[in-house]
Design an enzyme around this catalytic site. Structure first.
Site, PDB file in Angstrom:
ATOM      1  N   HIS A  52       4.273  -0.160  -5.424  1.00 40.24           N
ATOM      2  CA  HIS A  52       4.339  -1.509  -5.971  1.00 40.24           C
ATOM      3  C   HIS A  52       2.924  -1.931  -6.353  1.00 40.24           C
ATOM      4  O   HIS A  52       1.942  -1.452  -5.779  1.00 40.24           O
ATOM      5  CB  HIS A  52       4.896  -2.484  -4.936  1.00 40.24           C
ATOM      6  CG  HIS A  52       6.349  -2.307  -4.665  1.00 40.24           C
ATOM      7  ND1 HIS A  52       7.100  -3.255  -4.009  1.00 40.24           N
ATOM      8  CD2 HIS A  52       7.207  -1.293  -4.953  1.00 40.24           C
ATOM      9  CE1 HIS A  52       8.342  -2.854  -3.911  1.00 40.24           C
ATOM     10  NE2 HIS A  52       8.437  -1.649  -4.466  1.00 40.24           N
ATOM     11  N   GLU A  54       1.186  -4.545  -5.723  1.00 38.95           N
ATOM     12  CA  GLU A  54       0.383  -5.071  -4.613  1.00 38.95           C
ATOM     13  C   GLU A  54      -0.186  -3.951  -3.757  1.00 38.95           C
ATOM     14  O   GLU A  54      -1.360  -3.967  -3.388  1.00 38.95           O
ATOM     15  CB  GLU A  54       1.220  -5.982  -3.697  1.00 38.95           C
ATOM     16  CG  GLU A  54       1.910  -7.111  -4.374  1.00 38.95           C
ATOM     17  CD  GLU A  54       3.344  -6.790  -4.769  1.00 38.95           C
ATOM     18  OE1 GLU A  54       3.582  -5.806  -5.508  1.00 38.95           O
ATOM     19  OE2 GLU A  54       4.242  -7.548  -4.355  1.00 38.95           O
ATOM     20  N   CYS A  82       7.814  -8.419  -2.019  1.00 31.77           N
ATOM     21  CA  CYS A  82       8.967  -8.021  -1.213  1.00 31.77           C
ATOM     22  C   CYS A  82       8.548  -7.995   0.265  1.00 31.77           C
ATOM     23  O   CYS A  82       7.356  -8.083   0.586  1.00 31.77           O
ATOM     24  CB  CYS A  82       9.475  -6.652  -1.671  1.00 31.77           C
ATOM     25  SG  CYS A  82       8.405  -5.274  -1.204  1.00 31.77           S
ATOM     26  N   CYS A  85       5.814  -5.309   1.022  1.00 32.70           N
ATOM     27  CA  CYS A  85       4.493  -5.693   0.508  1.00 32.70           C
ATOM     28  C   CYS A  85       3.908  -6.843   1.324  1.00 32.70           C
ATOM     29  O   CYS A  85       2.704  -6.872   1.581  1.00 32.70           O
ATOM     30  CB  CYS A  85       4.573  -6.066  -0.972  1.00 32.70           C
ATOM     31  SG  CYS A  85       4.862  -4.628  -2.034  1.00 32.70           S
TER      32      CYS A  85
END
Length: 149
Positions: A52, A54, A82, A85
């Site tokens: 992801h 992040e 999410c 994360c």
């Protein structure tokens, strides 16, 4: 010291992710006014469900500062992180989280499990939602409309 948003750069990373066929999410990490890292989603490209935006930005920023913690850093991300994360943001000790669009389906900050308010969360950053929300939401909507067509 005046506030300077880096959401435009995160949105640029999100647009690049969309061009690669990735869900258009972008992230930027800033410390003391300097951009340490920026990234867009690369889960499909890297065949890695943890890639992801992040996470990739946090990994690069940690390498840049030579530490597993980013104390005092700001994270700009185009979509509400999410739960996974959010846990990594907490572990990295990010000071401030700025995010664009809310994610009612998969968010972990103000939706779903609300990771930072969980008793096992060791660190809660300051959270600022809705920064660049309209553009971030439009990018996501356009991407998924195109995928369904």
């Amino acid at each position: 010291m005046s506030f300077t948003s880096h959401m435009d750069q995160a949105l640029s990373e999100a647009r690049l992710a969309a061009e690669r066929g990735e869900v258009p999410v972008g992230a930027v990490i800033v410390l003391d006014g300097l951009v340490l890292a920026s990234a867009g989603n690369r889960t499909r490209e890297l065949l890695d469900p943890s890639a992801h935006a992040e996470v990739l930005a946090i990994r690069a920023a940690c390498q840049a500062v030579g530490s597993e913690r980013l104390v005092g850093a700001d994270l700009y991300v185009t979509l509400e992180p999410c739960p996974a994360c959010a846990a990594i943001i907490s572990a990295a000790r990010i000071a401030r989280l700025y995010y664009g669009a809310a994610d009612p389906k998969s968010g972990g900050i103000e939706q779903g499990p609300c990771i930072f308010s969980h008793p096992q969360s060791h660190h809660k950053p300051e959270v600022y939602a809705g920064i660049g929300e309209a553009e971030a939401a439009a990018l996501l909507k356009s991407f998924f409309v195109g995928r369904r067509a």
